[in-house]
Design an enzyme around this catalytic site. Structure first.
Site, mmCIF file in Angstrom:
data_model
loop_
_atom_site.group_PDB
_atom_site.id
_atom_site.type_symbol
_atom_site.label_atom_id
_atom_site.label_comp_id
_atom_site.label_asym_id
_atom_site.label_seq_id
_atom_site.Cartn_x
_atom_site.Cartn_y
_atom_site.Cartn_z
ATOM 1 N N HIS A 119 0.865 -1.191 0.000
ATOM 2 C CA HIS A 119 0.000 0.000 0.000
ATOM 3 C C HIS A 119 0.893 1.230 0.000
ATOM 4 O O HIS A 119 1.306 1.728 1.040
ATOM 5 C CB HIS A 119 -0.915 -0.036 1.240
ATOM 6 C CG HIS A 119 -1.947 1.051 1.270
ATOM 7 N ND1 HIS A 119 -3.148 0.913 1.926
ATOM 8 C CD2 HIS A 119 -1.969 2.297 0.746
ATOM 9 C CE1 HIS A 119 -3.862 2.016 1.811
ATOM 10 N NE2 HIS A 119 -3.159 2.885 1.092
ATOM 11 N N HIS A 166 1.259 4.809 -2.396
ATOM 12 C CA HIS A 166 0.882 5.685 -3.518
ATOM 13 C C HIS A 166 2.172 6.338 -4.007
ATOM 14 O O HIS A 166 2.790 7.092 -3.259
ATOM 15 C CB HIS A 166 -0.116 6.743 -3.066
ATOM 16 C CG HIS A 166 -1.368 6.170 -2.474
ATOM 17 N ND1 HIS A 166 -2.512 5.972 -3.211
ATOM 18 C CD2 HIS A 166 -1.652 5.729 -1.214
ATOM 19 C CE1 HIS A 166 -3.449 5.443 -2.432
ATOM 20 N NE2 HIS A 166 -2.953 5.286 -1.216
ATOM 21 N N HIS A 202 -9.648 1.061 -1.047
ATOM 22 C CA HIS A 202 -9.577 1.676 0.278
ATOM 23 C C HIS A 202 -10.989 1.630 0.865
ATOM 24 O O HIS A 202 -11.951 2.065 0.219
ATOM 25 C CB HIS A 202 -9.167 3.145 0.174
ATOM 26 C CG HIS A 202 -7.718 3.389 -0.133
ATOM 27 N ND1 HIS A 202 -7.058 2.797 -1.173
ATOM 28 C CD2 HIS A 202 -6.803 4.190 0.490
ATOM 29 C CE1 HIS A 202 -5.794 3.229 -1.177
ATOM 30 N NE2 HIS A 202 -5.615 4.071 -0.185
ATOM 31 N N GLU A 256 -11.193 3.382 6.125
ATOM 32 C CA GLU A 256 -10.134 4.289 6.602
ATOM 33 C C GLU A 256 -10.824 5.398 7.393
ATOM 34 O O GLU A 256 -10.576 5.570 8.570
ATOM 35 C CB GLU A 256 -9.350 4.859 5.407
ATOM 36 C CG GLU A 256 -8.250 5.844 5.806
ATOM 37 C CD GLU A 256 -7.562 6.518 4.605
ATOM 38 O OE1 GLU A 256 -8.144 6.537 3.504
ATOM 39 O OE2 GLU A 256 -6.432 7.040 4.803
ATOM 40 N N ASP A 300 1.749 3.907 2.820
ATOM 41 C CA ASP A 300 0.726 4.790 2.236
ATOM 42 C C ASP A 300 1.352 5.951 1.456
ATOM 43 O O ASP A 300 1.517 5.835 0.241
ATOM 44 C CB ASP A 300 -0.233 5.296 3.319
ATOM 45 C CG ASP A 300 -1.641 5.545 2.808
ATOM 46 O OD1 ASP A 300 -1.888 5.332 1.610
ATOM 47 O OD2 ASP A 300 -2.509 5.940 3.623
ATOM 48 N N ASP A 301 1.679 7.039 2.143
ATOM 49 C CA ASP A 301 2.246 8.230 1.493
ATOM 50 C C ASP A 301 3.439 8.708 2.317
ATOM 51 O O ASP A 301 3.349 9.693 3.059
ATOM 52 C CB ASP A 301 1.185 9.332 1.407
ATOM 53 C CG ASP A 301 -0.033 8.885 0.623
ATOM 54 O OD1 ASP A 301 0.028 8.888 -0.617
ATOM 55 O OD2 ASP A 301 -1.035 8.500 1.259
HETATM 56 N N1 HPA Z 1 -6.501 7.514 1.439
HETATM 57 C C1 HPA Z 1 -7.251 7.774 0.364
HETATM 58 N N2 HPA Z 1 -6.742 8.215 -0.769
HETATM 59 C C2 HPA Z 1 -5.419 8.376 -0.846
HETATM 60 C C3 HPA Z 1 -4.596 8.123 0.227
HETATM 61 C C4 HPA Z 1 -5.174 7.658 1.430
HETATM 62 O O1 HPA Z 1 -4.506 7.403 2.449
HETATM 63 N N3 HPA Z 1 -3.346 8.403 -0.184
HETATM 64 C C5 HPA Z 1 -3.409 8.789 -1.462
HETATM 65 N N4 HPA Z 1 -4.677 8.795 -1.869
HETATM 66 ZN ZN ZN Z 2 -3.773 4.782 0.612
#
Ligand code: HPA
Ligand code: ZN
Length: 335
Positions: free
Chosen positions: A17, A19, A197, A200, A278-279
């Site tokens: 996971h 991006h 997703h 979350e 994630d990011d």
């Molecule tokens: N959640 C939803 N969309 C996203 C995320 C995330 O953590 N990171 C990049 N796009």
């Molecule tokens: Zn994500």
């Protein structure tokens, strides 16, 4: 550094996971802005980092979509992807399944092929240079329309050999998985793996929709599933993997204190949890820092860490031979 921290650092890990646009570090953002004559609303790298204060998902997304505006040429996407691989190679990542957001680029006039070719060229070179194997997953932006997602799917079809799966990301609340039922059905017919997703920020019902309506193969985040006992039991029974992102949850999703992170409960409930970043450029850490955050806060044992690493390998979209090879690397390390 503690023994356990050293163990985590050197542990062969997989990431499921990530991006790729979320791995854009402020330094590279400035370099690309200069290269492409893009005006940034920040004067310095420090100013960019200072702007990374989020209270919810949308705060982050606004700045994330703005940041990706510096990505213009195939070489930019190559450099972005190579920088990520170089970084996680230093953290002993051996396999990664990378998300990208085509609509974040095509809506700015960047051709789909520019994006996908830059990313896959870097991933192919990275396999040689760093020994990291990889897959690519294309995400639909859920705040945009079903029609726009269909157009994006059409654009992806000529690149099917470069894209293994499709996913669903961006603003979750108000954009339930069911909005994309037909797009995912079509993607499945085309042979793509399916992820989304869910849970979350959104409620357990969104996770149930992702399972029942989208028919996902893997669940991204899924944290709020734990609010529903029957759903938790179901996730345990079907052993679908959850791609958990601890530092992201801390920055965005209401985990105010890592000691309260739901990962412990997931493991205790028998769910197939994995650790991911994630990011990483936005949330303060790559995969090792994400492991360490929960290892420390939740007082995880070496066995817990090994379970998380094994879950990751089992949850990849690799074929059996590839999974055996990844497991072998892990076993060699553990010996
Ligand atoms: N959640 C939803 N969309 C996203 C995320 C995330 O953590 N990171 C990049 N796009
Ligand atoms: Zn994500």
């Amino acid at each position: 550094m503690t023994n356990l921290a050293q163990f985590v650092e050197a542990l062969p890990k997989v990431e499921l996971h990530l991006h790729i646009e979320g791995s854009l570090e402020p330094e590279l953002m400035f370099e690309l802005a200069k290269r492409n004559n893009v005006d940034l609303p920040f004067k310095s790298v420090e100013e960019v980092r200072a702007a990374y204060q989020f209270t919810e998902l949308q705060d982050f997304l606004d700045i994330y979509y703005q940041g990706m505006g510096v990505l213009q040429t195939e070489q930019d996407f190559y450099d972005l992807t190579d920088a990520y691989l170089k970084k996680v190679h230093s953290q002993n990542v051996i396999h990664t399944e990378v998300f990208f957001d085509p609509q974040g680029h095509t809506d700015r006039g960047i051709p789909f092929e520019t994006v996908i070719n830059g990313i896959t060229r870097a991933l192919n070179d990275g396999n040689e240079k760093y020994g990291i194997s990889s897959h690519v997953i294309m995400c639909f932006l859920r705040h945009l329309s079903e029609e726009a997602a269909f157009e994006t799917l059409e654009q992806a079809l000529p690149y099917k050999d470069q894209i293994l799966g499709v996913g669903l990301d961006s603003s979750e609340m108000g954009h339930p998985p069911s909005k994309f039922a037909r797009v995912f059905a079509r993607a499945k017919e085309e042979g793509f793996k399916l992820v989304a997703h869910a849970g979350e920020e959104g409620p357990p019902e969104y996770v149930i929709e992702a399972l029942d309506i989208l028919k996902i193969d893997r669940l991204d985040h899924g944290n709020r599933s734990l609010e529903d006992a029957a759903l938790t039991q179901r996730l345990k029974e079907i052993q679908i993997a959850l791609t958990v992102c601890p530092l992201s949850n801390y920055k965005l999703a209401g985990v105010t204190d890592m000691t309260k992170h739901p990962l412990r409960q997931m493991l205790q409930s028998g769910l197939k949890a994995t650790i991911n970043s994630d990011d990483p450029a936005y949330f303060g850490g790559y995969i090792t820092e994400n492991y360490l955050a929960v290892v420390e806060a939740l007082d995880l044992s070496k066995d817990d860490i090994i379970t998380l690493a094994r879950n990751g390998i089992a949850a990849t979209f690799c074929d059996t031979d590839q999974k055996v090879a990844l497991s072998k690397k892990l076993d060699q390390y553990l010996q």
